[in-house]
Scaffold this motif. Structure first.
Motif: not given
Length: 774
Positions: A258, A320-321, A317
């Motif tokens: 992230y 989000l990446f 996470f």
């Protein structure tokens, strides 16, 4: 799952993002929350909500609406934790910032109060009763930054202290550890890089200035300083991996990814050293997900090292990446020579991209790429290349000059757009760029020419007031102007006109700085001209980053040519036959890709009177000018069609002059068999010949909206409108009065009436399959 082929990776990423969204939605509790860690109220709810918003779930989605109602119940005193308050703040900023402005302000004031004000940790944040750490401090800055972007500002002192903190905690090797003096790790180095980029953006001082007489000065010397961000990036390159948290093993791996996404996006780095951080990271996330597949069926969630029992945290996470890292790239700023040359105005493209993002209400990115090191395929991942500077962009050696010219030609030939500018007068950029374009486009018809007053760039999004018009040159290549160049000009003999780059640089004057109305008006006009060029070049039709993972090198395709393949002639004629030079090849490539047909991709340009025309069962013809055929050409075409040949043609961008000439000329060929509308129930529009169901297609019909010349892009679902000549119960001529060719090149300019790229390809493939069975 291994990385595999590009198209497999892109499809899998899209599916994984959608499945992760559904997973997080299903885990939400009835009160709008997600299960919270002990002593961390709103933490998991804030993180899951932020991940969903970042993945494109709208604020009015029921899941988000429930989450917002839950988060609004908690004040900073109820939460009293940096992580939770910052996540709550970022959600408010992303979802409904106007409605939640008082809550955002309350949170920012809490963060200001809890920032450490003295001692060696001044400027950082911490857990209650503990010393500052780079994780809490990073999240605090992320929240402050998002608040700043929606108009809620922290004090200058807060940012000054934060700058001191992050500069003071950087290790001599360029890395950051969890706390001051600790060994560097990947996750904390990402935190340090991103935090300094954010601070630099907030404490921004433009490299152009405005003097006391309101004169804009663009080309003074730029201040030089130690670049701590570059030192951090160099450390990250030396230790780069996506399979571990560098120097920390498997600890907090997904948290590191992230952070890696944030570094790549905020620093505008397409690559970290030689590493394609988004492609490598996304491929690894797919592989990691496959390790928890149940019975061979992929799960909807992630777990990871240290998070085996926490799929909510791991999935958030990962999402989000994937979601934030996939943002479409709007424009690439080309790096060449020294930074004082190509990067004289360090924030010019960043400011233009941010302005465009706010106007289009889209999440957009931009990036920096080394012009000489990048391949054509690398460049094609951006629809627009910005090439600006003071000195010549041409390398010294003749061989390198030719290689660069061919690279530019190959990029434009494949649908790319070049936006160039001489940023400062008196250097060698103007002469060098003109030479580069002459080498890339040696044909006389592709010479740089002045753009006329009616060109769409003067009004595509915003009309440019007459006093701020400037000379722009362009190369008309394919279906549009594919190169636009702003040469150096002067307002008066003693005063050069500010470059667009300079005006973009000044568009953010710094905190608390304002300009005189006349200066601000000129800056706004420069922004709007840049916005117009980007709108013209992209049509606002941008692709997620992973959409380019499946793009095959056309050079590799050409190297694969064999005998006994389907070949199509491209007719040479006086009606603008070179206006879309790659349309036919792109159609054949689509046929090969979608139907696995064996096609011949080498160009077969044939004069109408050439006997070699009879070697081809199908000929392709397009144009955008009026034309007239000779008697010999008419005779040859008639004989070709009578002997079993067939012609597919279209009027580029629905050009009326070409359409009228085509109908007249082909009507004269067969007076008893004039062009007629092909019925919508004709088998040509069905799957009968192995193609596509084309009963309804998407067509763009721009509509004028006002007297400024602007038009609204209207996309309609319509029945395809084709005309044809029928001989002996077969169509021998199929003509589209609406554009196919520019759509096939994916270069439809604003105002181009025609079918969508996908449906243009399907129409062409159906015609190709029909021609093979007659």
């Amino acid at each position: 799952m291994a990385q595999g082929r590009g198209e497999d990776l892109a499809t899998a990423l899209e599916e994984s993002i959608n499945r992760a969204i559904q997973y997080l939605k299903k885990q939400q509790r009835d009160d709008g929350s997600w299960p919270e860690p002990i002593n961390m109220p709103c933490g998991m709810t804030g993180l899951c909500t932020l991940a969903l918003l970042s993945a494109g779930v709208s604020a009015d989605d029921p899941t988000i609406a429930k989450a917002l109602r839950y988060l609004r119940r908690f004040s900073p005193s109820d939460i009293d934790k940096t992580y939770s308050i910052t996540l709550q703040t970022m959600v408010f900023c992303r979802a409904e910032p106007a409605r939640d402005a008082p809550r955002i302000l309350e949170n920012i004031r809490w963060l200001e109060r809890t920032q450490i004000k003295d001692g060696p940790d001044r400027g950082g944040w911490s857990y209650p009763g503990s010393s500052a750490d780079n994780s809490n401090s990073q999240f605090a800055l992320l929240a402050l930054y998002e608040a700043e972007r929606v108009g809620v500002r922290a004090s200058d002192q807060t940012w000054t202290f934060a700058k001191e903190y992050w500069e003071g905690t950087q290790n001599p090797d360029g890395s950051w550890g969890y706390r001051r003096g600790q060994a560097g790790t990947g996750s904390m180095t990402c935190a340090g890089i991103a935090s300094l980029v954010i601070i630099r953006d907030i404490a921004y001082q433009p490299t152009a200035t405005v003097d006391a007489n309101n004169r804009i000065n663009c080309c003074g010397s730029s201040p030089q300083s130690v670049d701590r961000v570059q030192r951090g990036l160099a450390w990250l390159e030396r230790h780069f991996t996506v399979r571990q948290n560098p120097q920390a093993g498997s600890s907090w791996l997904l948290y590191y990814l992230y952070g890696l996404e944030r570094v790549g996006r905020l620093s505008a780095q397409r690559f970290i050293g030689p590493y394609d951080w988004y492609r490598e990271g996304s491929a690894f996330l797919l592989e990691l997900k496959s390790t928890v597949a149940q019975g061979g069926i992929p799960t909807d969630y992630w777990v990871g090292p240290g998070l085996e029992n926490d799929p909510l945290l791991a999935t958030s996470f990962a999402l989000l990446f994937l979601a934030k890292g996939r943002r479409p790239v709007l424009v690439t700023k080309l790096k060449y020579g020294n930074a004082e040359n190509w990067n004289r105005h360090r924030n010019d493209v960043n400011n233009l991209a941010a302005y465009t993002e706010s106007r289009w209400q889209m999440d957009l990115g931009w990036q920096v790429t080394d012009l000489m090191a990048a391949s054509v395929e690398d460049l094609l991942q951006s629809p627009v290349l910005y090439l600006g500077g003071a000195e010549s962009p041409l390398p010294n050696e003749a061989e390198q000059q030719q290689r660069l010219a061919q690279k530019i030609r190959d990029y434009v030939d494949r649908g790319g757009f070049v936006f160039a500018e001489a940023v400062c007068p008196g250097g060698g950029f103007d002469e060098g760029f003109r030479r580069l374009i002459a080498m890339a486009f040696p044909e006389p018809e592709y010479a740089l020419q002045m753009l006329p007053p009616e060109h769409p760039v003067w009004r595509a999004e915003e009309p440019i007031p007459s006093q701020y018009l400037r000379p722009l040159l362009g190369v008309e290549f394919g279906c549009r102007t594919s190169v636009i160049y702003a040469p150096p000009t002067a307002v008066s003999p003693s005063q050069p006109r500010p470059s667009l780059s300079c005006l973009w640089e000044l568009s953010r004057a710094g905190r608390g700085v304002t300009f005189a109305p006349a200066v601000q008006a000129e800056i706004t006009a420069g922004l709007n001209l840049g916005l117009n060029v980007l709108a013209y070049a992209t049509n606002r039709q941008l692709k997620y980053k992973y959409a380019f993972f499946n793009q095959q090198s056309s050079r590799a395709v050409r190297d694969n040519v064999r005998r006994n393949k389907i070949a199509v002639a491209e007719l040479l004629h006086p009606g603008g036959c070179h206006v879309a030079p790659r349309a036919l090849n792109n159609l054949l490539e689509a046929a090969a890709d979608q139907l696995r047909l064996r096609v011949e991709l080498s160009k077969n340009e044939i004069a109408i009177s050439d006997p070699a025309l009879f070697d081809f069962h199908l000929a392709f013809m397009h144009g955008r000018n009026a034309f007239r055929l000779t008697d010999e050409e008419r005779k040859q075409l008639r004989l070709y069609l009578e002997r079993g040949g067939m012609i597919l043609a279209d009027a580029v961008c629905a050009n009326r002059a070409f359409a009228e000439s085509f109908r007249r000329e082909f009507g004269n060929l067969f007076p008893d068999h004039p062009l007629q509308p092909i019925p919508p129930d004709d088998p040509l529009f069905t799957e009968q010949y192995g193609g596509f169901d084309l009963r309804f297609v998407t067509r763009r019909d721009p509509q004028p909206t006002d007297n400024t010349g602007k038009s609204e892009e209207m996309f309609r679902q319509v029945r395809p409108e084709l005309e044809g000549i029928r001989l002996d119960d077969r169509w021998v001529v199929i003509f589209s009065p609406y554009d196919l060719s520019c759509a096939l090149e994916r270069q439809q300019a604003i105002g181009c009436r025609g079918y969508s790229p996908e449906d243009a390809a399907r129409i062409g493939i159906n015609v190709l399959l029909y021609s093979l069975q007659q």
